[in-house]
Design a protein around this motif. Sequence first.
Motif, mmCIF file in Angstrom:
data_model
loop_
_atom_site.group_PDB
_atom_site.id
_atom_site.type_symbol
_atom_site.label_atom_id
_atom_site.label_comp_id
_atom_site.label_asym_id
_atom_site.label_seq_id
_atom_site.Cartn_x
_atom_site.Cartn_y
_atom_site.Cartn_z
ATOM 1 N N ASP A 1 -13.627 1.892 -1.662
ATOM 2 C CA ASP A 1 -13.991 2.891 -2.677
ATOM 3 C C ASP A 1 -15.495 2.896 -2.919
ATOM 4 O O ASP A 1 -16.142 3.943 -2.956
ATOM 5 C CB ASP A 1 -13.305 2.564 -4.015
ATOM 6 N N VAL B 1 -6.103 -7.611 -0.748
ATOM 7 C CA VAL B 1 -6.005 -6.175 -0.479
ATOM 8 C C VAL B 1 -6.792 -5.394 -1.530
ATOM 9 O O VAL B 1 -7.491 -4.425 -1.210
ATOM 10 C CB VAL B 1 -4.528 -5.736 -0.452
ATOM 11 N N LEU B 2 -6.704 -5.837 -2.775
ATOM 12 C CA LEU B 2 -7.450 -5.172 -3.850
ATOM 13 C C LEU B 2 -8.946 -5.196 -3.552
ATOM 14 O O LEU B 2 -9.641 -4.189 -3.709
ATOM 15 C CB LEU B 2 -7.147 -5.859 -5.186
ATOM 16 N N ASN C 1 -9.706 -2.675 -0.909
ATOM 17 C CA ASN C 1 -9.612 -1.316 -1.443
ATOM 18 C C ASN C 1 -10.827 -0.970 -2.309
ATOM 19 O O ASN C 1 -11.387 0.119 -2.203
ATOM 20 C CB ASN C 1 -8.333 -1.147 -2.273
ATOM 21 N N LEU C 2 -11.208 -1.915 -3.185
ATOM 22 C CA LEU C 2 -12.358 -1.659 -4.053
ATOM 23 C C LEU C 2 -13.637 -1.521 -3.230
ATOM 24 O O LEU C 2 -14.477 -0.661 -3.503
ATOM 25 C CB LEU C 2 -12.516 -2.786 -5.081
#
Lengths: 316, 302
Positions: free
Chosen positions: B290, B282-283, B286-287
Amino acid sequence: MLQMFLRRLAYGFLILNIMTITLFVVVRLIPGDPVRAQLGDAAVSPERIKQITAEFGLDRPVWEQLASWYTGAVRGDFGTSYSLGRPVGEVVFARLPLTIELTFIAVALAVTIGLLMGVVSAVRRNGWLDNVLRVTAVTGLSVPNFWLGLLLITFSSVVLRWVPPLEYRGFFTDPVANLAQMAMPAAALGVVLAASIARLSRSSMLEVLGADFVRTLRAKGAPERVVLFKHALRNSMLPVLTLIGVQLGALLGGTVILEQVFALPGLGRTVFEAVNNRDYPLLQMCVLLYGAIFIVVNIVVDMCYGWVNPRMRRAD
Amino acid sequence: MSDTPMTAAPPATDAAAADRMPTESRWAGLKRFVRTQPMGAVSALVILVFIVLAFGASMIAPHDPLAQDRTAILQGPSAAHLLGSDDLGRDVLSRIMHGSQISLYVGTMTIMISLLLGATLGIASGYLGGPVDAVLQGFIDAMLSIPPLILALFIASLLGPSVQNVIAALAVLTVPRFARIARGEMLRIKSEDFISAAVVLGASRTRIMLRHGLPNMVPSLIVVASLGFGTVIVAEAALTFLGIGTPPPNPSWGLMLSQGATYFQVAPWMIVFPGLAISATVLAFNLLGDALRDFFDPKLVR
């Protein structure tokens, strides 16, 4: 201001009705027998099943059931729970305080920590502390809250050899035990919100700090403390308020799973059981309540705009 | 997923794309992405690993994820079981590797369905306005007022536990979010000059929506899709954790967490590692989201 308030209220009321009617019709159209769900594996005669179906009113046409739900609702009678046999209003309001308390603590924690992180990040922009905080925030966004809850309870029981009291205590009967039970689930629940607040308040602080009026403030010699906390923070609060309103749904959803992990008898557990037991009246009531809370809080948030920022009062 | 920056290069034919380096080739766009968004590039790489793992799990995994070993129950990390074994003696590492398949499948399907449906609804709603818009917005507001997890729980439970039903439930959750973004984008695009020009030239409404509206919102949709992928993975794990999602014995990350929850005091590795797998994936999404946002809209970079 009042006109805007009333219009929002009317729209919210409309939304609640769309929600209620859609849910009401959809649960009855989709396969799944609520009567069978109440009986479990017990062997029951077809006559008895017919009788219970009639008791629940499920033998009548959907629109007729809906009409009788509405006639009851305007009198404050939202039906009787299939599985518990008690009025759903009674069931739900007994369990609501726990969920509200849990959500409230989570929001309070998230706002405190998130704002602090955001302000420090903005002030130390692109410094090592800013980088650490930004990585922390995006990580916080990515961690499932129920896993965090599991980790917290594992850590506290394996390493600290402490577990919160098992039997639930209300805040007013035993505040210490109550807060001990709430601490871990609230912390796990608040992490995502804290992370988003940190990210948002960093960028809105940076925006405000670059504004002309901040340069003027500094030029006239206002202390940095006043510039930051009295002017910049206050001006960057607006988006944070909106964010809390938007994220409320996710928070309330999170309580379902965290109440399950920490065995707390709140509204989240109730709605989970209502779904599993095909308890239509209870489910209907829970969803109505969640929707109402969401809509009311968001109206309040928008009203706060006028309070935080006087210019908005005349905007509408 | 890793090649999203390439397909995301704004269409060179459109007037509005003029300020976004219209002549840049896809390859040059990718190079510029890697140069300006190193974190995003690393995340894309992590996601690539996740995809390779999902496709190659049966070849890479050291053990059969379903093979039980009564002689090695609840063992901590060791050379035989790098991440430990569970209550039936199954290898945690192998189960995590196979679990990525379900996360990837559910995530991809859900995001594709919601992109298709959400963008269609949003574009129509934004461009046509009037009663279509009003009705659609009413439904979307109603759906967004119910806590997402509860809505998913409700739908998945009514439909019964299966991977397809989880996808359906999660799509119901994400469609309104995509529709909202697409509607906002369409409203913004609608007021641009090139739309008026197209109207004057006699382009049909469908043509304006699909040939002029859609291509100009691709960057926003890609960003929302990347961020949404992470949300979907967490939601799938949450549903499965509650016993309403992907049914056992298929190893999935949510299932591993719910099984591990029983043994957290004696076998913490049963919950630590699957959770780490979820968080890392998930990280990365998300990154990447972004980075893509900053890439498409450099004005936002601070």
